[in-house]
Design a protein around this motif. Structure first.
Motif, mmCIF file in Angstrom:
data_model
loop_
_atom_site.group_PDB
_atom_site.id
_atom_site.type_symbol
_atom_site.label_atom_id
_atom_site.label_comp_id
_atom_site.label_asym_id
_atom_site.label_seq_id
_atom_site.Cartn_x
_atom_site.Cartn_y
_atom_site.Cartn_z
ATOM 1 N N ALA A 1 0.855 -1.213 0.059
ATOM 2 C CA ALA A 1 0.123 -0.063 0.095
ATOM 3 C C ALA A 1 0.703 1.238 0.110
ATOM 4 O O ALA A 1 0.264 2.333 -0.569
ATOM 5 C CB ALA A 1 -0.880 0.105 1.145
ATOM 6 N N ASP A 2 1.985 1.094 0.538
ATOM 7 C CA ASP A 2 2.737 2.339 0.639
ATOM 8 C C ASP A 2 3.148 2.843 -0.832
ATOM 9 O O ASP A 2 3.641 4.006 -0.993
ATOM 10 C CB ASP A 2 4.010 2.225 1.481
ATOM 11 C CG ASP A 2 4.892 1.194 0.926
ATOM 12 O OD1 ASP A 2 4.581 0.178 0.400
ATOM 13 O OD2 ASP A 2 6.162 1.073 1.537
ATOM 14 N N HIS A 3 3.298 1.838 -1.715
ATOM 15 C CA HIS A 3 3.304 2.462 -3.149
ATOM 16 C C HIS A 3 2.290 2.465 -4.034
ATOM 17 O O HIS A 3 2.276 3.317 -5.099
ATOM 18 C CB HIS A 3 4.266 1.045 -3.858
ATOM 19 C CG HIS A 3 5.674 1.033 -3.171
ATOM 20 N ND1 HIS A 3 6.722 1.695 -3.582
ATOM 21 C CD2 HIS A 3 6.405 0.514 -2.243
ATOM 22 C CE1 HIS A 3 7.840 1.773 -3.089
ATOM 23 N NE2 HIS A 3 7.634 0.852 -2.214
ATOM 24 N N ASP B 1 -7.102 8.317 -4.514
ATOM 25 C CA ASP B 1 -7.086 9.712 -4.395
ATOM 26 C C ASP B 1 -6.669 10.167 -5.918
ATOM 27 O O ASP B 1 -7.183 11.385 -6.196
ATOM 28 C CB ASP B 1 -6.071 10.109 -3.631
ATOM 29 C CG ASP B 1 -6.304 9.914 -2.186
ATOM 30 O OD1 ASP B 1 -7.331 9.823 -1.737
ATOM 31 O OD2 ASP B 1 -5.534 10.083 -1.036
ATOM 32 N N LEU B 2 -5.890 9.394 -6.631
ATOM 33 C CA LEU B 2 -5.463 9.943 -7.837
ATOM 34 C C LEU B 2 -6.567 9.788 -8.776
ATOM 35 O O LEU B 2 -6.745 10.766 -9.579
ATOM 36 C CB LEU B 2 -4.021 9.067 -8.386
ATOM 37 C CG LEU B 2 -3.668 9.398 -9.735
ATOM 38 C CD1 LEU B 2 -3.104 10.961 -9.856
ATOM 39 C CD2 LEU B 2 -2.636 8.533 -9.945
ATOM 40 N N MET C 1 -3.816 -9.553 -4.491
ATOM 41 C CA MET C 1 -4.832 -8.520 -4.005
ATOM 42 C C MET C 1 -6.206 -9.516 -3.615
ATOM 43 O O MET C 1 -6.856 -9.075 -2.669
ATOM 44 C CB MET C 1 -5.053 -7.480 -5.114
ATOM 45 C CG MET C 1 -3.683 -6.486 -5.272
ATOM 46 S SD MET C 1 -3.832 -5.421 -6.271
ATOM 47 C CE MET C 1 -4.971 -4.217 -5.554
ATOM 48 N N ASP C 2 -6.373 -10.170 -4.413
ATOM 49 C CA ASP C 2 -7.602 -11.018 -4.133
ATOM 50 C C ASP C 2 -7.467 -11.633 -3.035
ATOM 51 O O ASP C 2 -8.546 -11.887 -2.033
ATOM 52 C CB ASP C 2 -7.830 -12.006 -5.420
ATOM 53 C CG ASP C 2 -8.507 -11.316 -6.716
ATOM 54 O OD1 ASP C 2 -8.879 -10.215 -6.373
ATOM 55 O OD2 ASP C 2 -8.205 -11.938 -7.682
ATOM 56 N N ARG C 3 -6.440 -12.578 -2.717
ATOM 57 C CA ARG C 3 -6.160 -13.420 -1.703
ATOM 58 C C ARG C 3 -6.236 -12.465 -0.300
ATOM 59 O O ARG C 3 -6.803 -13.213 0.818
ATOM 60 C CB ARG C 3 -4.862 -14.167 -1.725
ATOM 61 C CG ARG C 3 -4.698 -15.115 -2.508
ATOM 62 C CD ARG C 3 -3.468 -16.143 -1.910
ATOM 63 N NE ARG C 3 -2.257 -15.179 -2.318
ATOM 64 C CZ ARG C 3 -1.405 -15.126 -3.585
ATOM 65 N NH1 ARG C 3 -1.884 -15.499 -4.560
ATOM 66 N NH2 ARG C 3 -0.370 -14.415 -3.430
ATOM 67 N N LEU D 1 -8.233 -1.577 -2.435
ATOM 68 C CA LEU D 1 -7.561 -0.653 -3.454
ATOM 69 C C LEU D 1 -8.144 -1.321 -4.780
ATOM 70 O O LEU D 1 -8.551 -2.134 -5.184
ATOM 71 C CB LEU D 1 -6.292 -0.700 -3.437
ATOM 72 C CG LEU D 1 -5.534 -0.229 -2.493
ATOM 73 C CD1 LEU D 1 -3.768 -0.406 -2.363
ATOM 74 C CD2 LEU D 1 -5.577 1.463 -2.257
ATOM 75 N N PRO D 2 -8.257 -0.290 -5.603
ATOM 76 C CA PRO D 2 -8.785 -0.520 -7.165
ATOM 77 C C PRO D 2 -7.892 -1.607 -7.695
ATOM 78 O O PRO D 2 -6.930 -1.567 -7.636
ATOM 79 C CB PRO D 2 -8.556 0.734 -7.746
ATOM 80 C CG PRO D 2 -8.558 1.930 -6.769
ATOM 81 C CD PRO D 2 -7.960 1.219 -5.554
#
Length: 251
Positions: free
Chosen positions: A124-126, A132-133, A156-158, A163-164
């Protein structure tokens, strides 16, 4: 007594840090030439940005032109890369909490819309600045497409990421996609030291490699090993990345 000793120690530390800020930059260990950051003058091979640590501490962000079409951004020791095509912008990693600054920096290089976003890996830090963008880009005719490696998408699914999600994926561990004629290659590390979906993305025509959390510029290599869990794996990853055909690296 302990309080006075601590106070004296902090005062001494302040004096040392103050003195260090006035010292000339340590000579490059690889013989690089240091020069001021520039958004308009490309960085030549063998050149590095001067006072990078101080700039990260004191400036809003650092913007550096790498090639005629590729730019590098860093703020708070987090960096990203974008490529300006004829019709749009390819942007890697909307950094967490930095969407507005990144868009400001992109707009300093082009008025073209951001049409593609690439997730380098699922941390998430990246990539946490993506919501927001996307909100800031809501006035675009079309929303940017989001790409990631298949490994990142599966991860991301697991993890039920909020996040999008990427609409398109690139085969893991080797794959590629095309952006306005530019081929971007994915090179997933066989035994990734940083995280399981860690990889290097190579903008082939530009000879630019985007591989965050691999090697931090002007930082001692033993200083947390760029956040890697296993040093032996990190050595292997560095060898794999070094074997690729690049001139510029965002590590």
């Amino acid at each position: 007594m302990r309080t006075r000793t601590l106070t004296a120690g902090l005062t001494a530390l302040s004096l040392v840090l103050g003195a260090q800020s006035a010292l000339a930059e340590t000579p490059s260990t690889v013989g690089a030439t240091y020069r001021a950051a520039s958004a308009t003058e490309a960085l030549a091979p063998g050149e590095k940005i001067a006072d990078l640590f101080t700039l990260n501490m004191r400036s809003r962000y650092i913007l550096q032109k790498l090639t005629d079409r590729t730019y590098w951004y860093q703020s708070g020791f987090y960096g990203t890369t974008w490529y300006v095509g004829d019709e749009g912008v390819l942007l890697f990693d909307p950094l967490q909490g930095q969407a507005a600054k990144i868009l400001e920096a992109v707009r300093a290089t082009t008025d073209l819309p951001i049409t593609t976003i690439v997730y380098s890996h699922d941390h998430a830090d990246h990539i946490g600045g993506t919501p927001d963008l996307l909100g800031l880009l809501a006035d675009q005719t079309e929303a940017p497409r989001i790409l990631a490696s298949q490994e990142t998408s599966d991860k991301m699914d697991r993890l039920s990421s909020k996040l999008p999600r990427p609409q398109e994926t690139v085969s893991w561990p080797r794959g590629s996609f095309t952006f306005e004629g530019l081929t971007v290659e994915l090179h997933g590390f066989d035994h990734a030291a940083h995280t399981d979906d860690h990889s290097a993305w190579l903008l082939t025509g530009e000879r630019v490699m985007h591989a965050p959390d691999l090697l931090n510029a002007d930082q001692p290599p033993f200083w947390s090993f760029a956040g890697s869990e296993t040093f032996t794996y990190l050595q292997d990853n560095l060898r794999e990345a070094d074997a690729l055909d690049w001139t510029y690296m965002n590590g």
